[in-house]
Write a protein that holds these residues in place. Structure first.
Motif, PDB file in Angstrom:
ATOM      1  N   PHE A   1      13.657  42.906  45.628  1.00  0.00           N
ATOM      2  CA  PHE A   1      13.784  42.665  44.195  1.00  0.00           C
ATOM      3  C   PHE A   1      12.507  41.954  43.770  1.00  0.00           C
ATOM      4  CE2 PHE A   1      18.027  43.745  45.082  1.00  0.00           C
ATOM      5  CZ  PHE A   1      18.743  43.916  43.904  1.00  0.00           C
TER       6      PHE A   1
ATOM      7  N   LEU B   1      19.685  38.406  34.080  1.00  0.00           N
ATOM      8  CA  LEU B   1      18.818  38.004  35.185  1.00  0.00           C
ATOM      9  C   LEU B   1      17.437  37.633  34.654  1.00  0.00           C
ATOM     10  CD1 LEU B   1      19.677  40.737  37.870  1.00  0.00           C
ATOM     11  CD2 LEU B   1      20.672  38.456  37.601  1.00  0.00           C
TER      12      LEU B   1
ATOM     13  N   LEU C   1      23.437  42.197  40.621  1.00  0.00           N
ATOM     14  CA  LEU C   1      22.476  42.633  41.646  1.00  0.00           C
ATOM     15  C   LEU C   1      22.961  43.897  42.327  1.00  0.00           C
ATOM     16  CD1 LEU C   1      21.635  39.175  43.311  1.00  0.00           C
ATOM     17  CD2 LEU C   1      20.312  40.404  41.570  1.00  0.00           C
TER      18      LEU C   1
ATOM     19  N   LYS D   1      25.539  37.531  40.124  1.00  0.00           N
ATOM     20  CA  LYS D   1      25.589  38.018  41.511  1.00  0.00           C
ATOM     21  C   LYS D   1      25.968  39.495  41.576  1.00  0.00           C
ATOM     22  CE  LYS D   1      28.732  35.116  42.925  1.00  0.00           C
ATOM     23  NZ  LYS D   1      29.077  34.563  41.610  1.00  0.00           N
TER      24      LYS D   1
END
Length: 625
Positions: free
Chosen positions: A364, A378, A404, A401
């Motif tokens: 990422f 994010l 992702l 979370k």
């Protein structure tokens, strides 16, 4: 890099402006073009049927005139009418035969086109982004697809089988009336048809708003009913059966009121049509009566005119219905085409390549993302999951979370930065190859309303029964399944609601183990299990993660203490990272969460129980061969 900012409304609205009826027909024609030979044959049979149909009144005229034979020869009296009667019966049979042959020949085209449209719509809906499916209303959507599929058959039935034959027959009748009698009959008939058509179309157009209201209210009522049935547990938890019934009744009452208005306007339309038809019949038959009296026409001519007009006006009685149904069919078809043309928010690039997993390293790189531009989720998230290693992400709810995992599956595209697998940008890969390489055990497991075997085998369609059972054993659910009366043929119910939360999660684990992908995601994978079963499942998940690049999203910190790296997220940012000992030594957010969970007894003694493996990089044998 080519970020593709998502738009909250992109999949929520039709991709195109409302099209005209001719545009909808033009859009439909390619589906029938492959059946053009059958269409030509069906058209030939149609013309044959109408030639036979128009010939029946002509023969009836000859039959009536033949009954006025002046000879006394009994053979003439017997042979002439008998021959005409047999010919009359033959034409009637030919008319029916040609009509049925037309329907048989064109049936493949009708049902084939309907199947193709429905299948393409279904495939396209499955290919649409997650955003569309989160915002859709299932009840209304299924009605749109159902009506659109039925509209294909409706349009063919009313156009090829009714409207076109009526136009062909009208042409034959007008030519016949003008040729055998005079143009007065033609002008009366045309004037009546023009008045009839104008009246019918005007009133039907006016009625369209009532018809649309009926359909919209029907979809709304259906949506409420399906929503209540799907969420029946919530309905029962809050004792709201009567409340849901009242909501549904409100929708049905609005639907009934709209139906009443639609029916009243339909009755007005039918009455007006009959007045026009009756007036034109009186005018034509009065003219024919005068012809018989003046001996310019025979009695057979009178009968023929009457039969031709009745034969012509019978289908015209349904012109209002035909026009309304055709218009409604075009509207329904346009709605389904609008679904078919919804923009895919996440689409493969024209030069997309197939993912080649060498080791499976995931990166990422400065990833930012927002479901809605006004609400970023994010912020500049960067981390790497080395090939074959496990990285865990922990943090409070709403930290980003699970986002992702959705980005890694490419349910959405990042709004900034990039995600790569072995250096390959996800946006440059085909979605099929990407998702084929990833397996997930989600927190909220939803199963198909089918058998246990079907739901496990869904991880790899075509897997053998032995492989399915092997995955079930690895997920510690085989004994439970075998103990049920029907074993692997046990139905799990709508969304798997016949199973407990832990049983559903074990099925999800078995399904993912059967898929056997190089990359794994565990999103709160044991959240529905008790401590004892969690320990057993953690062992199997650890085996499944062995040698695979694994992202673990967890709430219970005891399940990730052996991860190669632990990321602590808060408000869409990585605020801490390190191994379990490093994070405890840091004495920050992670250490606070750890102490809090120990205080509440949630750690399950993971660190001092050698028989309680955790998700990390310890050596385990593969869960499945």
């Amino acid at each position: 890099m080519h970020p593709n900012p998502p738009s909250a409304a992109r999949d929520a609205a039709p991709a195109t402006e409302p099209r005209s009826d001719w545009q909808t027909l033009k859009r439909l024609m390619p589906y029938f073009w492959e059946y053009r030979v059958r269409m030509a044959i069906a058209l030939a049979f149609l013309i044959g049927a109408k030639v036979a149909s128009v010939s029946v009144p002509l023969l009836l005229k000859r039959l009536v005139d033949a009954l006025n034979i002046t000879t006394t020869d009994p053979r003439a009296l017997l042979v002439v009418p008998l021959g005409l009667l047999l010919a009359y019966a033959g034409l009637r049979l030919a008319m029916t035969l040609f009509t049925e042959l037309r329907e048989i020949v064109f049936a493949r085209a009708t049902f084939g086109a309907s199947k193709r449209v429905a299948l393409e719509t279904f495939e396209h809906l499955n290919a649409l982004s997650l955003r569309f499916h989160l915002e859709r209303q299932t009840g209304g959507l299924t009605r749109d697809i159902e009506r659109g599929t039925r509209a294909v058959q409706t349009l063919v039935s009313y156009s090829l089988y009714t409207i076109i034959p009526t136009l062909v027959e009208l042409t034959f009748v007008l030519v016949l009336l003008g040729h055998k009698f005079n143009l007065g009959y033609v002008w009366i008939t045309l004037a009546a048809l023009l008045l009839y058509g104008t009246f019918t179309i005007s009133i039907t157009e006016w009625r369209t708003k009532y018809r649309k209201a009926v359909n919209e209210l029907d979809s709304k009522a259906n949506t409420k009913a399906i929503d209540a049935l799907i969420n029946f547990e919530t309905v029962k938890y809050f004792n709201n059966e009567q409340f849901e019934s009242a909501r549904y009744e409100t929708g049905l009452e609005a639907f009934r009121a709209a139906q009443m208005k639609s029916q009243a306007t339909l009755s007005m339309l039918n009455t007006g049509q009959q007045l026009i038809i009756a007036g034109s019949l009186v005018a034509l038959l009065w003219r024919a009566t005068g012809g018989v009296i003046s001996h310019s026409m025979t009695l057979g001519d009178f009968v023929m005119v009457n039969a031709l007009l009745i034969q012509l006006y019978v289908p015209l009685n349904f012109l209002g219905v035909l026009y309304r149904e055709v218009k409604q069919g075009l509207t329904d078809l346009e709605r389904m085409f609008a679904l078919l043309e919804k923009d895919r928010e996440i689409a493969d690039a024209p030069d997309a390549t197939v993912l080649h997993v060498a080791g499976g390293a995931v990166r990422f790189e400065h990833v930012s993302f927002a479901y809605d531009a006004a609400r970023p989720i994010l912020h500049d998230v960067s981390f790497e999951i080395p090939a074959g290693k496990t990285v865990a992400v922990v943090g409070p709810s709403g930290a980003g979370k699970s986002t992702l995992a959705r980005l890694l599956y490419r349910f959405y595209d990042v709004t900034g930065g990039a995600i790569t697998i072995d250096g390959q940008d996800l946006r440059q890969l085909t979605q099929n190859s990407l998702r084929k390489a990833i397996g997930i055990v989600p927190q909220d497991t939803v199963l198909f309303n089918d058998t246990v075997a079907y739901n496990i085998a869904y991880g790899r369609p075509g897997a053998s029964q032995a492989e399915v059972e092997g995955a079930a054993r690895a997920a510690h659910i085989h004994d439970f399944i075998a103990a049920t009366p029907k074993g692997y043929e046990t139905m799990v119910g709508e969304r798997g609601l016949k199973l407990s939360g832990g049983e559903k999660q074990r099925v999800a684990i078995a399904r993912t183990l059967l898929k056997n992908p190089p990359l794994m995601i565990f999103d709160e994978a044991t959240s529905a299990l008790d401590s004892a079963n969690e320990r057993a499942i953690q062992g199997e998940l650890a085996q499944a993660a062995q040698g695979r690049t694994t992202l673990v999203i967890a709430h219970r910190l005891s399940t990730v203490v052996n991860a190669a790296q632990i990321l602590v997220m808060a408000e869409g940012r990585v605020v801490e990272r390190g191994t379990h000992p490093e994070l405890l030594a840091l004495d920050g957010r992670y250490a606070h969460m750890w102490r809090l969970q120990q205080t509440h007894g949630d750690t399950a003694a993971a660190t001092d129980a050698p028989d309680s493996p955790t998700l990390g990089d310890s050596a385990f044998e593969p869960a499945l061969n």
